[in-house]
Write an enzyme that holds these catalytic residues in place. Structure first.
Site, PDB file in Angstrom:
ATOM      1  CG  ASN A 179       4.622   0.128   0.269  1.00 13.78           C
ATOM      2  OD1 ASN A 179       4.551  -0.709   1.190  1.00 13.78           O
ATOM      3  ND2 ASN A 179       4.458   0.268  -0.953  1.00 13.78           N
TER       4      ASN A 179
ATOM      5  N   GLY B 131      16.491   9.548 -13.630  1.00 17.06           N
ATOM      6  CA  GLY B 131      16.762  10.082 -12.100  1.00 17.06           C
ATOM      7  C   GLY B 131      15.606  10.966 -11.673  1.00 17.06           C
TER       8      GLY B 131
ATOM      9  N   GLY C 209       0.911  -1.250   0.000  1.00 16.11           N
ATOM     10  CA  GLY C 209       0.045  -0.116   0.159  1.00 16.11           C
ATOM     11  C   GLY C 209       1.070   1.131   0.098  1.00 16.11           C
ATOM     12  CE  LYS C 210       0.341   3.847  -5.687  1.00 16.23           C
ATOM     13  NZ  LYS C 210       1.389   3.173  -6.197  1.00 16.23           N
TER      14      LYS C 210
ATOM     15  CG  ASP D 160       5.057   3.758  -2.449  1.00 14.01           C
ATOM     16  OD1 ASP D 160       4.597   4.746  -2.815  1.00 14.01           O
ATOM     17  OD2 ASP D 160       4.684   2.571  -2.398  1.00 14.01           O
TER      18      ASP D 160
ATOM     19  CB  THR E 239      10.704  10.097  -9.801  1.00 13.41           C
ATOM     20  OG1 THR E 239       9.280   9.649  -9.389  1.00 13.41           O
ATOM     21  CG2 THR E 239      10.936  10.340  -8.085  1.00 13.41           C
TER      22      THR E 239
HETATM   23  O1  RIB Z   1       3.429   1.873  -4.560  1.00 14.55           O
HETATM   24  C1  RIB Z   1       3.398   0.368  -4.489  1.00 14.55           C
HETATM   25  C2  RIB Z   1       2.069   0.222  -3.913  1.00 14.55           C
HETATM   26  O2  RIB Z   1       1.167   0.401  -4.603  1.00 14.55           O
HETATM   27  C3  RIB Z   1       2.108  -1.506  -3.671  1.00 14.55           C
HETATM   28  O3  RIB Z   1       2.653  -1.945  -2.394  1.00 14.55           O
HETATM   29  C4  RIB Z   1       0.401  -1.608  -3.864  1.00 14.55           C
HETATM   30  O4  RIB Z   1      -0.070  -2.071  -2.415  1.00 14.55           O
HETATM   31  C5  RIB Z   1       0.149  -0.351  -4.567  1.00 14.55           C
HETATM   32  O5  RIB Z   1      -0.756   0.300  -3.712  1.00 14.55           O
END
Ligand code: RIB
Length: 293
Positions: free
Chosen positions: A42, A216, A38-39, A243, A211
Site C-alpha cells: 500500500n 488529525g 499489505g502495509k 499507508d 496520526t
Molecule cells: O494497513 C492496511 C493493511 O494492513 C492491509 O492492506 C492489510 O494487508 C494489512 O497488512
C-alpha cells in the site's frame, strides 16, 4: 535519489459485517471482496501514485502474481519482488457499517526473507536514497543496520507493534510514522500530546509523525511542530488510510516540500482513500489529491 520500500504484500480478503464478530459468534457477512494490500505494498502504491519512482522489495507466494501486474499498473519497479513456494501473506478483514476495520494477518512469504536476499537488494541503493519500512516482514533489524551503513534515509511505520521491533536500533530511523496506539506503546506514554516530544527526547535527530484519527496529525522535529486537521468524508473503508498518509508524507519529504504542505496533501490523500473500498486500489493519484477541495 531513489526510494526503496522493503515491505509486505498481502492479499486482503475483505468481509462487510454489521459488527465485528465476537468470540463464539457465527456471523454472516453482507459482502466479500478480494483486494491487493499489505502495509508495504500500500505504501509503495501511495508513493508511486504520488509521483515518486519507487522500488518495492518483498516476497509473494504462489497466490501473489497479481501484485506484479499491479506494479506495472501503478508504475512500481518490481525487480526486487521474489516469488516463493507456499502461501503468501494474506489477511481476513472485517469492515463494519462505520467503515472501521479489524484485521487478522497471516505473514506467509513476507516472513521468510533471508539475509542473502537483503544483501542482494541493498547494494542497488546508497547515500541519500530513502528506505521505507513497516513491521510486517522479518529481518527488520538486519535491514535497518545494513541500510544505515549505506547512508540511506530510513522511514519506519512500526506497525503492527510486536516484539520483533525490540531488536531494531531505532536511533537509525530518520522518520517515524505512527498512530496513537503505536505511539503510546513505543513510549509508554498514555497522554498522546506528549508522545512526539517523548520520542524526540530519545531520538533527537528524527522527525516524528503521529496520526490521531479524527484529531488529525502532528509532526515534530527539533526545529518545528506542525499540526494538521482531517478532511471529513463519509468513511466507507479505513483500510490503508495510514499507508496512504505515509506514502504521501515520504513523497513530500523527498520532494523537499515544507511540512505544512506535506501534511495537508497527506491528509487529503488519506481522506480520499477512506471514502473508497479496498487497500491499494483505494489510494488516489496526485491529480485526484490536487483536485480535492
Ligand atoms: O494497513 C492496511 C493493511 O494492513 C492491509 O492492506 C492489510 O494487508 C494489512 O497488512
Amino acid at each position: 535519489m531513489k526510494v526503496l520500500n522493503f515491505g509486505s504484500l498481502n492479499v486482503d480478503y475483505v468481509y462487510n459485517v454489521d459488527h465485528m464478530v465476537r468470540g463464539g459468534e457465527t456471523l454472516a457477512s453482507g459482502g466479500m471482496n478480494i483486494f491487493l494490500g499489505g502495509k508495504g505494498f500500500n505504501q509503495s502504491a501511495a508513493l508511486a501514485k504520488a509521483g515518486l519512482e519507487v522500488y518495492h522489495a518483498g516476497q509473494i507466494g504462489e497466490d501473489g502474481l497479481a501484485f506484479l501486474s499491479a506494479c506495472r499498473e501503478y508504475g512500481i519497479h518490481d525487480d526486487f519482488i521474489r516469488k516463493t513456494e507456499g502461501k503468501g501473506g494474506h489477511t481476513i478483514i472485517q469492515i463494519d457499517k462505520t467503515g472501521q476495520n479489524c484485521i487478522l494477518l497471516y505473514g506467509g512469504s513476507n516472513r521468510t526473507i533471508t539475509k542473502e536476499f537483503v544483501d542482494e537488494v541493498l547494494p542497488h541503493f546508497g547515500k541519500g536514497d530513502f528506505l521505507v519500512l513497516q513491521n510486517e516482514i522479518n529481518l527488520l533489524d538486519y535491514i535497518i543496520d545494513a541500510a544505515y551503513e549505506r547512508g540511506m534515509i530510513i522511514a519506519l511505520n512500526p506497525s503492527p507493534m510486536d516484539e520483533n521491533l525490540d531488536s531494531c536500533d531505532m536511533s537509525k530511523i530518520r522518520y517515524f510514522l505512527l498512530n496513537e496506539i503505536e505511539g503510546a506503546q513505543l513510549t509508554g506514554e498514555q497522554d498522546l500530546s506528549k508522545v512526539p516530544a517523548k520520542l524526540l527526547e530519545k531520538y533527537p535527530d528524527a522527525g516524528i509523525v503521529l496520526t490521531l484519527g479524527q484529531e488529525g496529525s502532528v509532526y515534530m522535529d527539533k526545529e518545528q511542530t506542525v499540526r494538521q486537521g482531517i478532511y471529513p468524508v463519509k468513511a466507507v473503508d479505513t483500510t490503508a488510510a495510514g499507508d496512504t498518509f505515509t506514502g504521501y508524507f515520504i513523497a513530500g519529504i523527498a520532494a523537499g516540500d515544507p511540512i505544512e504542505k506535506i501534511l495537508d496533501t497527506a491528509a487529503k490523500a488519506s481522506a480520499i482513500a477512506v471514502s473508497r473500498e479496498g487497500a491499494a486500489p483505494s489510494i488516489p493519484c496526485k491529480k485526484e489529491v490536487d483536485a480535492f477541495r
